[in-house]
Design a protein around this motif. Sequence first.
Motif, PDB file in Angstrom:
ATOM      1  N   HIS A   1     -51.330  -1.271  24.366  1.00 36.21           N
ATOM      2  CA  HIS A   1     -50.517  -1.481  25.556  1.00 36.21           C
ATOM      3  C   HIS A   1     -51.295  -1.302  26.855  1.00 36.21           C
ATOM      4  O   HIS A   1     -50.792  -0.715  27.818  1.00 36.21           O
ATOM      5  N   SER A   2     -52.499  -1.823  26.884  1.00 32.01           N
ATOM      6  CA  SER A   2     -53.315  -1.744  28.094  1.00 32.01           C
ATOM      7  C   SER A   2     -52.929  -2.865  29.062  1.00 32.01           C
ATOM      8  O   SER A   2     -52.306  -3.863  28.687  1.00 32.01           O
ATOM      9  N   TYR A   3     -53.340  -2.707  30.321  1.00 31.56           N
ATOM     10  CA  TYR A   3     -53.116  -3.772  31.303  1.00 31.56           C
ATOM     11  C   TYR A   3     -53.886  -5.036  30.924  1.00 31.56           C
ATOM     12  O   TYR A   3     -53.415  -6.156  31.151  1.00 31.56           O
ATOM     13  N   ARG A   4     -55.048  -4.865  30.338  1.00 30.93           N
ATOM     14  CA  ARG A   4     -55.829  -6.036  29.942  1.00 30.93           C
ATOM     15  C   ARG A   4     -55.075  -6.871  28.908  1.00 30.93           C
ATOM     16  O   ARG A   4     -55.041  -8.099  28.980  1.00 30.93           O
ATOM     17  N   ILE A   5     -54.464  -6.190  27.940  1.00 33.31           N
ATOM     18  CA  ILE A   5     -53.682  -6.909  26.923  1.00 33.31           C
ATOM     19  C   ILE A   5     -52.486  -7.591  27.560  1.00 33.31           C
ATOM     20  O   ILE A   5     -52.207  -8.767  27.303  1.00 33.31           O
ATOM     21  N   ARG A   6     -51.750  -6.864  28.422  1.00 35.95           N
ATOM     22  CA  ARG A   6     -50.558  -7.431  29.036  1.00 35.95           C
ATOM     23  C   ARG A   6     -50.897  -8.633  29.924  1.00 35.95           C
ATOM     24  O   ARG A   6     -50.226  -9.675  29.874  1.00 35.95           O
ATOM     25  N   LEU A   7     -51.923  -8.504  30.761  1.00 36.63           N
ATOM     26  CA  LEU A   7     -52.255  -9.592  31.668  1.00 36.63           C
ATOM     27  C   LEU A   7     -52.793 -10.797  30.911  1.00 36.63           C
ATOM     28  O   LEU A   7     -52.567 -11.945  31.303  1.00 36.63           O
ATOM     29  N   GLN A   8     -53.492 -10.554  29.803  1.00 40.04           N
ATOM     30  CA  GLN A   8     -53.940 -11.682  28.983  1.00 40.04           C
ATOM     31  C   GLN A   8     -52.736 -12.387  28.357  1.00 40.04           C
ATOM     32  O   GLN A   8     -52.698 -13.631  28.278  1.00 40.04           O
ATOM     33  N   GLN A   9     -51.735 -11.612  27.917  1.00 38.10           N
ATOM     34  CA  GLN A   9     -50.512 -12.220  27.395  1.00 38.10           C
ATOM     35  C   GLN A   9     -49.849 -13.086  28.459  1.00 38.10           C
ATOM     36  O   GLN A   9     -49.339 -14.171  28.178  1.00 38.10           O
ATOM     37  N   MET A  10     -49.846 -12.588  29.678  1.00 33.03           N
ATOM     38  CA  MET A  10     -49.271 -13.325  30.798  1.00 33.03           C
ATOM     39  C   MET A  10     -49.998 -14.655  31.012  1.00 33.03           C
ATOM     40  O   MET A  10     -49.371 -15.719  31.134  1.00 33.03           O
ATOM     41  N   LEU A  11     -51.321 -14.601  31.025  1.00 29.99           N
ATOM     42  CA  LEU A  11     -52.104 -15.818  31.236  1.00 29.99           C
ATOM     43  C   LEU A  11     -51.967 -16.788  30.070  1.00 29.99           C
ATOM     44  O   LEU A  11     -51.972 -18.011  30.254  1.00 29.99           O
ATOM     45  N   ASP A  12     -51.842 -16.258  28.860  1.00 30.63           N
ATOM     46  CA  ASP A  12     -51.630 -17.116  27.690  1.00 30.63           C
ATOM     47  C   ASP A  12     -50.345 -17.926  27.830  1.00 30.63           C
ATOM     48  O   ASP A  12     -50.269 -19.077  27.404  1.00 30.63           O
ATOM     49  N   ILE A  13     -49.332 -17.307  28.405  1.00 30.34           N
ATOM     50  CA  ILE A  13     -48.050 -17.992  28.589  1.00 30.34           C
ATOM     51  C   ILE A  13     -48.127 -19.037  29.699  1.00 30.34           C
ATOM     52  O   ILE A  13     -47.655 -20.163  29.547  1.00 30.34           O
TER      53      ILE A  13
END
Length: 408
Positions: free
Chosen positions: A387-399
């Motif tokens: 649950h890091s910011y890197r994981i979350r922001l990458q999920q955001m960019l993937d979408i």
Amino acid sequence: MGKPYETGAFHAGGNRLRILIYKWKAYNYRDIKETFLAMGHEVDVIEQKLESYDRDETFEHRLEQMLKNKRYDFVFTVNYFAVVSIVCEKCNVKYLSWSCDNPLISMYHRSVFYNCNYIFNFDKSNCLEFQGMGVKHMYYLPLAVDTDRLDAIIDGADDLELYRNEVAFVGSLYERNTYDKLKIVLPDYLKGYLEAVMQAQMSVSGANIIEEMLTPDILEQLQQYFKLDKSEDSFSDLGLIFSTTVLGFKIAAMQRKRGLIALSRQVPVSIYTNSNTKELIRVDYRGSVDYWTQMPKVFRMSRINLNFTIPNIKTGLPLRMWDIMGAGGFLMTNFQAELPEIFVEDRDFVCFDGEKDLVEKSLYYLSHEKEREAIAMHGYEKVKKMHSYRIRLQQMLDIVFGEKPEER
């Protein structure tokens, strides 16, 4: 949406995104900015106090000029701002927002339906509400934590003992709430009904019943004493605004004070806040703490860290939960519907249901050190890994970017 690009494809030396962030006082703004930079993206910042979240001609002109002078892949904000969406729609630039508060009254605005928007909501129930309205790009995305930053603060500190506590709470008591001012003018029947609603809400764990208790008849009576102040483009209503900005904050004030008072009769309790603590006679007032430099030390050095979620957050997990676990602290919290979807109770955190349960579990975990430490460590390891910011922001960019952007 197209073929997804490889996760992590945007990096320094590869495709870089040009990002413009509107900065305001959100706590997690800096973590998000630093993560975008660490991922290899280019980040510019615009900062200005807004006259209104809906319209501000000076800000709109400034933002529009920045978008015309430099080709940005998107504008980003923590929480949704209609004024930003309006400019992005006009300039045909993507607008990404990630909520950390709920509900956002600023989202109940006609601009939320613009094609430029990609809105990420940490509260699943609120996300589903807007999806049901037909908002095209509305996505559920829980909050996150930067454990590396917190570790660096704690590992490099030589003053940790100053922050040692048995049980600690960091947060507001909401003692300056609208309801306490309004109740003076309310008729006895209406005041009695609203106080019964608040008592009922306090007895319900993990669900919000306030809005459904504000019946059309009650709302009609309230209109005589509480006036809405909203723009013509807003579609928020009296029920939403009164249940959150009036009753929600008052309930939070009651829950926090009662919980802390009950607990302080049995164990040493500390509070870090800007609020007035005169009613908390047995609670040790420790002043306020800086979010960036001091709060992680409190969470690491307190044997138990409390979270009381304001009822306005219907199902989501507030930032305080993530910050406690990310600092390696032991989290004891009220129940939220999304908790079992992300964490395991009594393994990553501990839940309490009401004041009696809060006291009993606090006494138990203060006397079971190894069990408490194991839960704190397991919660820390889970947020660090998943649950890091890197994981979350990458999920955001993937979408948002189903395919790699064109090479610059």
